[in-house]
Enzyme design. Structure first.
Site, PDB file in Angstrom:
ATOM      1  N   ALA A  44       4.275  -2.644  -3.019  1.00 18.44           N
ATOM      2  CA  ALA A  44       3.151  -3.273  -2.864  1.00 18.44           C
ATOM      3  C   ALA A  44       2.793  -3.263  -4.335  1.00 18.44           C
ATOM      4  CB  ALA A  44       2.156  -2.566  -2.233  1.00 18.44           C
ATOM      5  N   ASP A  45       2.840  -2.290  -5.148  1.00 17.26           N
ATOM      6  CA  ASP A  45       2.547  -2.387  -6.617  1.00 17.26           C
ATOM      7  C   ASP A  45       3.141  -3.121  -7.544  1.00 17.26           C
ATOM      8  OD1 ASP A  45       0.419  -0.769  -6.089  1.00 17.26           O
ATOM      9  OD2 ASP A  45       1.401   1.222  -6.836  1.00 17.26           O
ATOM     10  N   ASP A  47       4.481  -5.941  -6.187  1.00 15.36           N
ATOM     11  CA  ASP A  47       4.328  -7.243  -5.733  1.00 15.36           C
ATOM     12  C   ASP A  47       2.951  -7.871  -6.722  1.00 15.36           C
ATOM     13  OD1 ASP A  47       6.359  -7.831  -4.508  1.00 15.36           O
ATOM     14  OD2 ASP A  47       5.366  -7.099  -2.545  1.00 15.36           O
ATOM     15  N   SER A  92      28.126 -14.885   3.374  1.00 13.61           N
ATOM     16  CA  SER A  92      27.125 -13.999   4.219  1.00 13.61           C
ATOM     17  C   SER A  92      27.055 -14.709   5.489  1.00 13.61           C
ATOM     18  CB  SER A  92      25.787 -14.303   3.560  1.00 13.61           C
ATOM     19  OG  SER A  92      25.747 -15.482   2.726  1.00 13.61           O
ATOM     20  N   GLU A 126      29.009  -7.133  17.804  1.00 11.72           N
ATOM     21  CA  GLU A 126      28.836  -6.024  17.145  1.00 11.72           C
ATOM     22  C   GLU A 126      27.730  -5.665  16.453  1.00 11.72           C
ATOM     23  OE1 GLU A 126      32.057  -7.861  14.837  1.00 11.72           O
ATOM     24  OE2 GLU A 126      31.624  -6.247  13.342  1.00 11.72           O
ATOM     25  N   LYS A 128      24.887  -5.314  13.367  1.00 10.22           N
ATOM     26  CA  LYS A 128      24.827  -5.885  12.000  1.00 10.22           C
ATOM     27  C   LYS A 128      24.232  -4.468  11.380  1.00 10.22           C
ATOM     28  CE  LYS A 128      23.522  -9.451   8.943  1.00 10.22           C
ATOM     29  NZ  LYS A 128      22.718  -8.700   7.869  1.00 10.22           N
ATOM     30  N   ASP A 130      22.779  -2.227   8.458  1.00  9.72           N
ATOM     31  CA  ASP A 130      21.986  -2.485   7.233  1.00  9.72           C
ATOM     32  C   ASP A 130      22.459  -1.498   6.194  1.00  9.72           C
ATOM     33  OD1 ASP A 130      19.949  -3.447   5.824  1.00  9.72           O
ATOM     34  OD2 ASP A 130      18.420  -2.593   6.778  1.00  9.72           O
ATOM     35  N   ARG A 149      29.903  -6.637  -3.234  1.00  4.36           N
ATOM     36  CA  ARG A 149      29.806  -8.216  -3.011  1.00  4.36           C
ATOM     37  C   ARG A 149      29.307  -9.083  -4.241  1.00  4.36           C
ATOM     38  NH1 ARG A 149      25.940 -11.537  -1.205  1.00  4.36           N
ATOM     39  NH2 ARG A 149      26.906 -13.506  -0.004  1.00  4.36           N
ATOM     40  N   TYR A 236      34.941  -4.325   9.430  1.00  4.12           N
ATOM     41  CA  TYR A 236      34.483  -5.291  10.392  1.00  4.12           C
ATOM     42  C   TYR A 236      35.156  -6.589  10.142  1.00  4.12           C
ATOM     43  CZ  TYR A 236      30.810  -5.935   7.142  1.00  4.12           C
ATOM     44  OH  TYR A 236      29.837  -6.272   6.037  1.00  4.12           O
ATOM     45  N   LYS A 324      19.454 -12.001  14.700  1.00  4.45           N
ATOM     46  CA  LYS A 324      18.604 -11.124  14.071  1.00  4.45           C
ATOM     47  C   LYS A 324      17.385 -10.427  15.228  1.00  4.45           C
ATOM     48  CE  LYS A 324      18.688 -10.302  10.139  1.00  4.45           C
ATOM     49  NZ  LYS A 324      18.425 -11.105   8.689  1.00  4.45           N
ATOM     50  N   CYS A 429      -4.166 -38.035  -3.169  1.00  8.46           N
ATOM     51  CA  CYS A 429      -3.556 -37.081  -3.771  1.00  8.46           C
ATOM     52  C   CYS A 429      -4.545 -36.215  -4.487  1.00  8.46           C
ATOM     53  CB  CYS A 429      -2.442 -37.675  -4.612  1.00  8.46           C
ATOM     54  SG  CYS A 429      -1.332 -36.492  -5.625  1.00  8.46           S
ATOM     55  N   CYS A 432      -3.372 -36.748  -8.593  1.00  4.60           N
ATOM     56  CA  CYS A 432      -3.595 -37.845  -9.345  1.00  4.60           C
ATOM     57  C   CYS A 432      -4.353 -38.887  -8.714  1.00  4.60           C
ATOM     58  CB  CYS A 432      -1.857 -38.609  -9.655  1.00  4.60           C
ATOM     59  SG  CYS A 432      -1.507 -39.413  -8.287  1.00  4.60           S
ATOM     60  N   CYS A 447       1.837 -39.151  -1.428  1.00  9.28           N
ATOM     61  CA  CYS A 447       1.001 -39.596  -2.497  1.00  9.28           C
ATOM     62  C   CYS A 447       1.796 -40.865  -2.982  1.00  9.28           C
ATOM     63  CB  CYS A 447       1.083 -38.682  -3.481  1.00  9.28           C
ATOM     64  SG  CYS A 447       0.731 -39.357  -5.171  1.00  9.28           S
ATOM     65  N   CYS A 453       2.211 -40.039 -11.040  1.00  2.00           N
ATOM     66  CA  CYS A 453       1.605 -38.698 -10.530  1.00  2.00           C
ATOM     67  C   CYS A 453       2.398 -37.658 -11.237  1.00  2.00           C
ATOM     68  CB  CYS A 453       1.877 -38.668  -8.915  1.00  2.00           C
ATOM     69  SG  CYS A 453       1.443 -36.825  -8.415  1.00  2.00           S
TER      70      CYS A 453
HETATM   71  S1  IVH Z   1      30.884 -10.298   8.926  1.00  2.00           S
HETATM   72  C1  IVH Z   1      32.751 -13.654   6.942  1.00  2.00           C
HETATM   73  N1  IVH Z   1      29.950  -8.220  10.352  1.00  2.00           N
HETATM   74  O1  IVH Z   1      25.977  -8.777   6.714  1.00  2.00           O
HETATM   75  C2  IVH Z   1      31.691 -12.680   7.623  1.00  2.00           C
HETATM   76  N2  IVH Z   1      28.791  -8.620   8.271  1.00  2.00           N
HETATM   77  O2  IVH Z   1      24.416 -11.297   6.333  1.00  2.00           O
HETATM   78  C3  IVH Z   1      31.361 -11.695   6.860  1.00  2.00           C
HETATM   79  N3  IVH Z   1      27.200  -7.228   8.015  1.00  2.00           N
HETATM   80  O3  IVH Z   1      27.296  -9.721   3.882  1.00  2.00           O
HETATM   81  C4  IVH Z   1      30.426 -10.842   7.387  1.00  2.00           C
HETATM   82  N4  IVH Z   1      27.305  -5.876   9.629  1.00  2.00           N
HETATM   83  O4  IVH Z   1      27.149  -7.086   4.379  1.00  2.00           O
HETATM   84  C5  IVH Z   1      29.886  -8.969   9.060  1.00  2.00           C
HETATM   85  N5  IVH Z   1      29.082  -6.575  11.702  1.00  2.00           N
HETATM   86  C6  IVH Z   1      29.098  -6.841  10.704  1.00  2.00           C
HETATM   87  C7  IVH Z   1      28.380  -6.517   9.615  1.00  2.00           C
HETATM   88  C8  IVH Z   1      28.108  -7.605   8.530  1.00  2.00           C
HETATM   89  C9  IVH Z   1      26.465  -5.902   8.388  1.00  2.00           C
HETATM   90  C10 IVH Z   1      26.393  -7.625   6.416  1.00  2.00           C
HETATM   91  C11 IVH Z   1      27.487  -7.793   5.424  1.00  2.00           C
HETATM   92  C12 IVH Z   1      27.336  -9.347   5.067  1.00  2.00           C
HETATM   93  C13 IVH Z   1      25.844  -9.478   5.306  1.00  2.00           C
HETATM   94  C14 IVH Z   1      25.700 -11.099   5.866  1.00  2.00           C
END
Ligand code: IVH
Length: 708
Positions: A44-45, A47, A92, A126, A128, A130, A149, A236, A324, A429, A432, A447, A453
């Site tokens: 927060a600080d 930001d 990603s 599976e 995800k 963190d 990465r 993974y 998500k 606008c 302008c 506009c 503008c």
């Molecule tokens: S697969 C080409 N599987 O999420 C596919 N990623 O938002 C590559 N992550 O950079 C990613 N758990 O660091 C995959 N079960 C999982 C994951 C996973 C976490 C992360 C990973 C990636 C990021 C993408």
């Protein structure tokens, strides 16, 4: 340092000093957070520092520093570790937030693969994790390199540190000659708690969360410290590899487990999409009892041959998605509504909010999309939020979907004060004063000021220098604002950027002598600008910011004409013979008449065309690079697909042709090399026969492109 003085009361000199102090404090905080993984101030600080910096810059645009913290984004590769270029880019994942997003994902893939929607695609699911992703390279079964990465293309060499993680084997038996294993480094909750207790007792830094602790521990300069940290790793995925591990994702992961890697025991496979949704609900309930942080579920197409057909977009695979968990929400008050003007003149309302923390981030504005949205209607006039309108002073619920701009999910009318008035959307606008009009069927008010503008001009310039456009280092949005209003060295249109050095040489007061600039930063800027005088056709066209001509459209046009001069000649011919050129243009696969009209309009004689010519006169424009694929029987050929394709969709056909260096056209002409004709091919096949163009079946096509 906390500063209380109202920004409106700051003198220019005080502002100058404070901007330098803020830049220093923010740089130190960035380093502590990103490089040392040891934040000394709260989010927060931090930001607040950034907001104050931005607000001072807003009030005194000319005092903005060349390397202002406002222009920095994300984390860059730290200089403490050597760099590693990933042989296969680390991608990603695209995000999904609802059941509908997932059902659409499944349908989209089936459409791309030309599968009937009644048939099922098999997936793995599976958690995800963190943490932070890691790529571990084995040659002849020996661990030779481990890298983070980074930006996906270039990461950091953390080999020695990775070797201290117990879940990571140093040697693998019966491994392929080359194998890159990818996965997530993380820290369990219990271990995290213990580590923090240990740190506190020893008077060392305490980590904010397990992710920070994992990142900080992996990126220790001394591997002895990393060894002492309880890091874990789940495999993974994989990168470069000399031979395929298995036929499916699920079996490939089992193979990694056989090699001695730790894989997530919650990984499951499902015969159809519905199974994924049940799994998501189950894991969401289990989430709190897991010993590690997860922020969603990752779904991957199970069959690896199908994954290969689906391939990749620029940064994400088509065959995977992250579902998500629900975003955090928070209530806050709308302090004001501000109208921003886009480069095409669109008026976009933004709600300025009483700052509130949502999911660990301080949020102080949210998008209001357009005027209908404010009044409680969607694009087609249906009520949203039960038709409740939004006003200044209202209490609203905010959420963040992924990393995108915060949105409003609800409004509480019971908290409205007596004097609250319906918001009146401007019809002129605010920048302008030109009329702001809404075209029939368009949700957006625009506009009509065009080149007059200044707000549009600034936005066009910001777009021009943005990352996917000219991407000039040291010339970001903030510098554009500074130069736009500069009396000595102004940038009012893109052409002004490329003669800035020349103009600076002629001026008596030099850029290098200004506050916040120096010999080095000024010469770096000129160098960065000069290095972009040579530019690709498609990038140039995209950078012009012509309405409806986005990145994809620009590439389509460039891929069709190949040379800028040919394109310009065609635009110029269109002046006298619009219909013929227009027809020809529309034969480009993927081009529609709305885009064509907008593009032709921009190149008609007039002030806009003159501005483009002033720019291009200073540039050397590279031809569109033709994909030189060795051994490809179809490289540089022009292909037309017609009739019903049965084994693939049009999209897949196009992508596979382009991958092999061919170009796809929408209609047959004497330039066409091959027509791929499915059942029901009509006039295009006839025309091909007339012109003597080679015609092949879809099966022939597959044998041509298979395994390439
Ligand atoms: S697969 C080409 N599987 O999420 C596919 N990623 O938002 C590559 N992550 O950079 C990613 N758990 O660091 C995959 N079960 C999982 C994951 C996973 C976490 C992360 C990973 C990636 C990021 C993408």
């Amino acid at each position: 340092m906390i500063r209380n003085k109202n920004i409106l009361d700051l003198s220019e000199q005080e502002a100058e000093i404070e901007l330098i102090e803020l830049a220093t404090e923010i740089t130190v905080a960035d380093k502590n957070y990103h490089e040392l993984d040891d934040p000394k101030i709260s989010d927060a600080d931090y930001d607040l520092l950034k907001v104050r910096n931005r607000e001072i810059e807003h009030r005194f645009p000319s005092l903005k520093l060349a390397n202002s913290p406002s222009d920095k984004i994300g984390s860059t590769v730290s200089s403490a570790f050597s760099k590693v270029v990933h042989q296969v880019k680390m991608m990603s994942l695209s995000n999904a937030f609802s059941t509908d997003d997932i059902l659409n994902f499944d349908e989209r893939l089936k459409r791309y693969l030309n599968m009937p929607s009644t048939q099922n695609l098999e997936y793995t699911a599976e958690p995800k994790i963190d943490g932070l992703s890691l790529c571990i390279r084995y040659e002849d079964g020996q661990l030779v390199l481990a890298s983070t990465r980074g930006d996906g293309s270039i990461g950091e060499n953390v080999t020695e540190n990775a070797k201290t993680i117990a879940d990571i084997p140093h040697t693998i038996k019966n491994a392929p000659k080359l194998l890159e294993v990818r996965g997530e480094v993380y820290m369990g909750h219990k271990d995290f708690k213990k580590l923090n207790e240990r740190q506190a007792t020893a008077g060392e830094k305490v980590f904010a969360n397990p992710r920070n602790a994992a990142a900080g521990s992996l990126r220790q300069l001394d591997p002895v410290i990393t060894k002492d940290r309880p890091l874990r790793f789940f495999a993974y995925s994989w990168g470069a590899i000399s031979e395929q591990l298995a036929a499916s994702q699920y079996l490939a992961i089992s193979k990694l487990a056989e090699f001695g890697f730790s894989t997530n025991p919650l990984t499951k496979n499902f015969k159809k999409v519905e199974g994924l949704l049940k799994y998501y609900k189950k894991i969401e309930k289990q989430r709190a009892s897991l010993d590690y942080d997860i922020d969603g579920i990752v779904y991957k197409v199970n069959n690896l041959a199908t994954q290969k057909r689906l391939g990749f977009r620029t940064n994400t695979p088509r065959w995977a998605i992250a579902h998500k968990f629900a975003a955090e929400k928070a209530w806050t008050k709308i302090l004001s509504i501000e109208i921003q003007i886009g480069r095409t003149g669109a008026l976009s309302p933004v709600a300025r909010l009483l700052p509130v923390t949502v999911g660990g981030v301080v949020v102080s504005n949210a998008t209001l999309h357009n005027e209908d949205y404010i009044y409680g209607f969607d694009n087609v006039g249906n009520p949203i939020r039960d038709g409740k309108d939004i006003r200044i002073g209202d209490w609203v619920q905010i959420y963040r979907a992924g990393d995108v701009i915060p949105k409003i999910s609800d409004v509480d009318h019971s908290k409205r004060e007596g004097d609250s008035k319906s918001y009146s959307f401007p019809s002129v606008c605010p920048k302008c004063g030109s009329a702001a009009l809404r075209e029939e069927g368009d949700a957006v008010r625009r506009c009509t000021g065009g080149l007059v503008c200044p707000a549009q001009a600034i936005e066009r310039l910001k777009h021009f220098v943005s990352r996917k456009a000219f991407d000039i280092e040291g010339l970001g949005a903030r510098q554009i604002e500074m130069f736009f209003n500069d009396s000595d060295l102004s940038i009012k249109e893109p052409a002004d950027i490329f003669n800035i050095e020349e103009r600076d040489n002629e001026n008596s007061s030099k850029l290098k002598d200004r506050l916040g600039w120096g010999e080095k930063s000024a010469s770096n800027l000129f160098e960065a600008i000069n290095s972009k005088k040579e530019i690709e056709f498609a990038v140039l066209l995209f950078s012009l910011g012509i309405r409806h001509v986005g990145e994809t459209a620009a590439k389509l046009v460039a891929a069709h004409y190949l040379k800028w001069t040919d394109f310009i000649n065609s635009m110029d011919r269109a002046r006298n013979d619009r219909t013929v050129e227009f027809e020809k243009f529309l034969s480009i696969d993927g081009v529609g008449s709305v885009m064509a009209n907008s593009l032709f309009e921009a190149f008609l004689p007039g002030p806009q065309r003159e501005s483009i010519d002033r720019l291009t006169n200073q540039l050397s424009i590279m031809d569109f690079p033709v994909n030189e694929v060795k051994d490809s029987l179809i490289s540089n050929k022009i292909i037309v697909f017609t009739g019903k394709l049965e084994r693939m969709s049009r999209d897949e056909a196009k992508v596979s042709a382009e991958r092999l260096g061919a170009r796809v056209a929408g209609s047959v002409s004497s330039n066409t090399d091959i027509v791929v004709a499915g059942p029901g091919a009509g006039s295009k096949a006839r025309k091909a026969i007339e012109l003597g163009v080679q015609i092949i079946t879809e099966d022939d096509w597959f044998s041509l492109v298979e395994n390439r």
